[in-house]
Design a protein around this motif. Structure first.
Motif, PDB file in Angstrom:
ATOM      1  N   PRO A   1       0.820  -1.217   0.000  1.00  0.00           N
ATOM      2  CA  PRO A   1       0.000   0.000   0.000  1.00  0.00           C
ATOM      3  C   PRO A   1       0.853   1.266   0.000  1.00  0.00           C
ATOM      4  O   PRO A   1       1.933   1.314   0.585  1.00  0.00           O
ATOM      5  N   ARG A   2       0.323   2.300  -0.659  1.00  0.00           N
ATOM      6  CA  ARG A   2       0.958   3.619  -0.719  1.00  0.00           C
ATOM      7  C   ARG A   2      -0.062   4.651  -0.258  1.00  0.00           C
ATOM      8  O   ARG A   2      -1.232   4.586  -0.648  1.00  0.00           O
ATOM      9  N   MET A   3       0.374   5.611   0.558  1.00  0.00           N
ATOM     10  CA  MET A   3      -0.578   6.543   1.155  1.00  0.00           C
ATOM     11  C   MET A   3       0.053   7.919   1.358  1.00  0.00           C
ATOM     12  O   MET A   3       1.238   8.031   1.678  1.00  0.00           O
ATOM     13  N   VAL A   4      -0.762   8.947   1.164  1.00  0.00           N
ATOM     14  CA  VAL A   4      -0.376  10.317   1.503  1.00  0.00           C
ATOM     15  C   VAL A   4      -1.282  10.770   2.639  1.00  0.00           C
ATOM     16  O   VAL A   4      -2.515  10.664   2.542  1.00  0.00           O
ATOM     17  N   LEU A   5      -0.677  11.262   3.719  1.00  0.00           N
ATOM     18  CA  LEU A   5      -1.430  11.801   4.848  1.00  0.00           C
ATOM     19  C   LEU A   5      -1.329  13.325   4.824  1.00  0.00           C
ATOM     20  O   LEU A   5      -0.224  13.872   4.721  1.00  0.00           O
ATOM     21  N   THR A   6      -2.474  13.993   4.929  1.00  0.00           N
ATOM     22  CA  THR A   6      -2.516  15.448   4.801  1.00  0.00           C
ATOM     23  C   THR A   6      -3.552  16.031   5.756  1.00  0.00           C
ATOM     24  O   THR A   6      -4.484  15.333   6.174  1.00  0.00           O
ATOM     25  N   LEU A   7      -3.394  17.296   6.073  1.00  0.00           N
ATOM     26  CA  LEU A   7      -4.398  17.985   6.890  1.00  0.00           C
ATOM     27  C   LEU A   7      -5.613  18.402   6.066  1.00  0.00           C
ATOM     28  O   LEU A   7      -6.621  18.826   6.624  1.00  0.00           O
ATOM     29  N   ASP A   8      -5.515  18.273   4.749  1.00  0.00           N
ATOM     30  CA  ASP A   8      -6.636  18.637   3.875  1.00  0.00           C
ATOM     31  C   ASP A   8      -7.881  17.805   4.150  1.00  0.00           C
ATOM     32  O   ASP A   8      -7.794  16.640   4.546  1.00  0.00           O
ATOM     33  N   HIS A   9      -9.034  18.422   3.888  1.00  0.00           N
ATOM     34  CA  HIS A   9     -10.298  17.676   3.886  1.00  0.00           C
ATOM     35  C   HIS A   9     -10.816  17.516   2.457  1.00  0.00           C
ATOM     36  O   HIS A   9     -11.864  16.914   2.234  1.00  0.00           O
ATOM     37  N   PHE A  10     -10.078  18.051   1.500  1.00  0.00           N
ATOM     38  CA  PHE A  10     -10.502  18.006   0.097  1.00  0.00           C
ATOM     39  C   PHE A  10      -9.508  17.164  -0.713  1.00  0.00           C
ATOM     40  O   PHE A  10      -8.343  17.018  -0.347  1.00  0.00           O
ATOM     41  N   GLY A  11      -9.982  16.627  -1.813  1.00  0.00           N
ATOM     42  CA  GLY A  11      -9.110  15.868  -2.694  1.00  0.00           C
ATOM     43  C   GLY A  11      -8.678  14.535  -2.125  1.00  0.00           C
ATOM     44  O   GLY A  11      -7.641  13.988  -2.523  1.00  0.00           O
ATOM     45  N   LEU A  12      -9.458  14.014  -1.168  1.00  0.00           N
ATOM     46  CA  LEU A  12      -9.122  12.725  -0.566  1.00  0.00           C
ATOM     47  C   LEU A  12      -9.658  11.600  -1.436  1.00  0.00           C
ATOM     48  O   LEU A  12     -10.485  11.798  -2.315  1.00  0.00           O
ATOM     49  N   GLY A  13      -9.180  10.390  -1.186  1.00  0.00           N
ATOM     50  CA  GLY A  13      -9.651   9.247  -1.957  1.00  0.00           C
ATOM     51  C   GLY A  13      -8.495   8.428  -2.475  1.00  0.00           C
ATOM     52  O   GLY A  13      -7.416   8.379  -1.855  1.00  0.00           O
ATOM     53  N   VAL A  14      -8.689   7.793  -3.629  1.00  0.00           N
ATOM     54  CA  VAL A  14      -7.676   6.916  -4.226  1.00  0.00           C
ATOM     55  C   VAL A  14      -7.393   7.386  -5.644  1.00  0.00           C
ATOM     56  O   VAL A  14      -8.319   7.603  -6.431  1.00  0.00           O
ATOM     57  N   THR A  15      -6.113   7.550  -5.971  1.00  0.00           N
ATOM     58  CA  THR A  15      -5.735   7.989  -7.317  1.00  0.00           C
ATOM     59  C   THR A  15      -5.842   6.826  -8.311  1.00  0.00           C
ATOM     60  O   THR A  15      -6.031   5.671  -7.923  1.00  0.00           O
ATOM     61  N   ASP A  16      -5.670   7.141  -9.575  1.00  0.00           N
ATOM     62  CA  ASP A  16      -5.723   6.108 -10.606  1.00  0.00           C
ATOM     63  C   ASP A  16      -4.637   5.055 -10.413  1.00  0.00           C
ATOM     64  O   ASP A  16      -4.795   3.899 -10.821  1.00  0.00           O
ATOM     65  N   GLU A  17      -3.519   5.458  -9.778  1.00  0.00           N
ATOM     66  CA  GLU A  17      -2.422   4.506  -9.547  1.00  0.00           C
ATOM     67  C   GLU A  17      -2.610   3.696  -8.271  1.00  0.00           C
ATOM     68  O   GLU A  17      -1.758   2.892  -7.898  1.00  0.00           O
ATOM     69  N   GLY A  18      -3.733   3.923  -7.550  1.00  0.00           N
ATOM     70  CA  GLY A  18      -3.994   3.168  -6.325  1.00  0.00           C
ATOM     71  C   GLY A  18      -3.397   3.774  -5.079  1.00  0.00           C
ATOM     72  O   GLY A  18      -3.307   3.106  -4.029  1.00  0.00           O
ATOM     73  N   ILE A  19      -2.993   5.032  -5.136  1.00  0.00           N
ATOM     74  CA  ILE A  19      -2.429   5.710  -3.961  1.00  0.00           C
ATOM     75  C   ILE A  19      -3.562   6.333  -3.156  1.00  0.00           C
ATOM     76  O   ILE A  19      -4.345   7.116  -3.683  1.00  0.00           O
ATOM     77  N   THR A  20      -3.632   6.000  -1.874  1.00  0.00           N
ATOM     78  CA  THR A  20      -4.667   6.537  -0.994  1.00  0.00           C
ATOM     79  C   THR A  20      -4.245   7.896  -0.453  1.00  0.00           C
ATOM     80  O   THR A  20      -3.117   8.046   0.040  1.00  0.00           O
ATOM     81  N   ILE A  21      -5.144   8.867  -0.555  1.00  0.00           N
ATOM     82  CA  ILE A  21      -4.909  10.190   0.040  1.00  0.00           C
ATOM     83  C   ILE A  21      -5.892  10.333   1.184  1.00  0.00           C
ATOM     84  O   ILE A  21      -7.109  10.274   0.982  1.00  0.00           O
ATOM     85  N   ARG A  22      -5.366  10.500   2.389  1.00  0.00           N
ATOM     86  CA  ARG A  22      -6.213  10.432   3.576  1.00  0.00           C
ATOM     87  C   ARG A  22      -5.947  11.601   4.514  1.00  0.00           C
ATOM     88  O   ARG A  22      -4.798  12.058   4.653  1.00  0.00           O
ATOM     89  N   ASN A  23      -6.994  12.054   5.172  1.00  0.00           N
ATOM     90  CA  ASN A  23      -6.843  13.105   6.181  1.00  0.00           C
ATOM     91  C   ASN A  23      -6.093  12.538   7.385  1.00  0.00           C
ATOM     92  O   ASN A  23      -6.457  11.489   7.927  1.00  0.00           O
ATOM     93  N   VAL A  24      -5.052  13.224   7.810  1.00  0.00           N
ATOM     94  CA  VAL A  24      -4.179  12.693   8.855  1.00  0.00           C
ATOM     95  C   VAL A  24      -4.891  12.593  10.204  1.00  0.00           C
ATOM     96  O   VAL A  24      -4.631  11.661  10.986  1.00  0.00           O
ATOM     97  N   VAL A  25      -5.816  13.514  10.485  1.00  0.00           N
ATOM     98  CA  VAL A  25      -6.535  13.459  11.762  1.00  0.00           C
ATOM     99  C   VAL A  25      -7.416  12.212  11.813  1.00  0.00           C
ATOM    100  O   VAL A  25      -7.464  11.505  12.838  1.00  0.00           O
ATOM    101  N   ASP A  26      -8.090  11.927  10.712  1.00  0.00           N
ATOM    102  CA  ASP A  26      -8.904  10.700  10.655  1.00  0.00           C
ATOM    103  C   ASP A  26      -8.033   9.464  10.831  1.00  0.00           C
ATOM    104  O   ASP A  26      -8.416   8.512  11.519  1.00  0.00           O
ATOM    105  N   TRP A  27      -6.854   9.473  10.215  1.00  0.00           N
ATOM    106  CA  TRP A  27      -5.934   8.330  10.339  1.00  0.00           C
ATOM    107  C   TRP A  27      -5.465   8.160  11.782  1.00  0.00           C
ATOM    108  O   TRP A  27      -5.388   7.033  12.293  1.00  0.00           O
ATOM    109  N   LEU A  28      -5.152   9.260  12.437  1.00  0.00           N
ATOM    110  CA  LEU A  28      -4.704   9.197  13.830  1.00  0.00           C
ATOM    111  C   LEU A  28      -5.789   8.673  14.761  1.00  0.00           C
ATOM    112  O   LEU A  28      -5.493   8.060  15.796  1.00  0.00           O
TER     113      LEU A  28
END
Length: 409
Positions: free
Chosen positions: A380-407
């Motif tokens: 798995p590949r993941m980007v953790l960010t403070l953003d609440h926008f643009g989250l989800g999974v890219t075409d390459e399968g990379i998950t973009i997730r809000n870091v607070v939710d992850w924590l």
């Protein structure tokens, strides 16, 4: 005094309850080991364990006689065991490193039938030397860290404090999760002055008791400058030559060997953690560099006077310590033409993680995704960010997730 529930750690202790292994709780001073052990003893009493079957002694308390020896401890334990009732005899020895020769006592306890032993300490010395020899393969380490954001948020919710998750995280990010910050007052009343007083006292206690005294370091001024430099520059690749040059330019004479030895002592006191580079493709690195992170983000901000600077590095440190808290070993992933913030491994698991404040800017988004896009394995590949926008999974399968939710998961 407020008690902050630490359910996950309590469940770990219960999982190892009544096993022959000695349970060794390790962690930086004042991270909550003593309170956790006391709360666990209370739970055992609530489970029906007779009070005389629980032996608890804290060796850094004011009530402990000066010069208390291993022989005295052994006598006290024998007397307590002889007056205990049938069933398991629980022994909890807090900050045991304060007693010279304690290792032999613990080894004898470990051989006694129907005896369940727990010890705590604030230095990696606890698991080195004689204890490692005596208890090889017969102990389990339970790392104890400052409060996770999940524990902190649960505490805030229990107190019915009206604030958003983002507001709670902003306070946690600024002041950190050392339990002493919140034990005597409401979180919303915590301010910079109070945080500075509490964190400075903890820091000085660690540096003097667990580093300088333990390892015979006499030059406290240099040790303090070095440790604060590591806090303030956490998240940057570290070079001994660079830090020695920086300190010398400030009029502080220090050799590379001294710097390395002092950093090693700080790591053994659990106040900083090193994260080493690992090559993901190509030849192994001959001289991998490291990044250092304080055990708690409050110490980084203490070094910066709580000015809130470099939030990206702060967020990176919070994610790094959370990965350790979840049992991962963590390294920095290096590529021939890029770097991945963290490669986290736990058994057969592996996950690649990038950490960034935001992904709304297209250039930032492209920069953060680029190293992950170059990987060709199935982990798995993941980007953790403070953003609440643009989250989800890219075409390459990379998950973009809000870091607070992850924590909070």
């Amino acid at each position: 005094m407020n008690y902050i529930e630490r359910e996950q750690l309590i469940s770990v202790l219960y999982r190892h309850r009544d096993t022959q292994s000695v349970k060794v709780l390790t962690g930086v001073r004042r991270c909550g080991k003593s309170t956790l052990l006391r709360h666990y003893a209370d739970k055992l009493l609530a489970d029906g364990v007779p009070e005389r079957n629980i032996f608890v002694k804290r060796f850094d308390s004011f009530d402990m006689p000066l010069g208390y020896s291993a022989e005295q401890l052994y006598r006290d334990l024998r007397n307590a065991a002889e007056t205990s009732e049938s069933g398991t005899f629980y022994v909890m020895l807090d900050e045991i490193q304060e007693v010279d020769g304690w290792e032999k006592v613990v080894r004898r306890l470990q051989t006694r039938e129907h005896t369940d032993v727990y010890i705590t300490g604030s230095n990696a010395y606890l698991l080195s030397g004689e204890l490692a020899t005596y208890l090889a393969g017969r102990y389990v380490e339970v790392p104890v860290y400052p409060l996770s954001f999940r524990e902190y948020a649960s505490y805030v919710a229990q107190r019915s404090i009206r604030e958003s998750q983002d507001q709670s995280f902003a306070r946690y990010m600024m002041f950190g999760g050392m339990p002493g910050l919140y034990s005597d007052g409401a979180p919303e009343d915590l301010n910079q002055t109070k945080a500075q007083e509490i964190l400075s006292a903890i820091y000085e206690s660690v540096v003097i008791k667990d580093v300088a005294t333990r390892y015979g370091i006499r030059d406290l001024a240099t040790l303090e400058k070095l440790s604060r430099y590591l806090f303030a520059t956490s998240g940057n690749l570290f070079s001994t030559n660079k830090v020695v040059g920086t300190l010398k330019s400030a009029g502080i004479g220090i050799t590379n060997l001294t710097a390395d030895n002092q950093i090693d002592a700080l790591e053994k006191a659990f106040i900083i953690y090193g994260c080493e580079q690992s090559r993901l493709r190509g030849k192994e690195l001959l001289r991998p560099q490291r990044k250092y992170y304080p055990v708690d983000n409050g110490f980084r901000n203490l070094a910066h006077g709580f000015d809130g600077s470099d939030q990206g590095a702060q967020l990176e440190g919070i994610v790094y310590m959370e990965l350790r808290r979840r049992g991962y070993s963590v390294s920095i992933g290096t590529l021939p033409d890029g770097e991945i913030d963290f490669v986290a491994r736990r058994g057969s698991e592996k996950i690649y993680i990038q950490v960034t404040l935001n992904m709304t800017d297209e250039n930032t988004r492209a920069r953060e995704l680029a190293p992950l896009q170059k990987l060709n394995d199935a982990f798995p590949r993941m980007v953790l960010t403070l953003d609440h926008f643009g989250l989800g999974v890219t075409d390459e399968g990379i998950t973009i997730r809000n870091v607070v939710d992850w924590l909070l998961k």
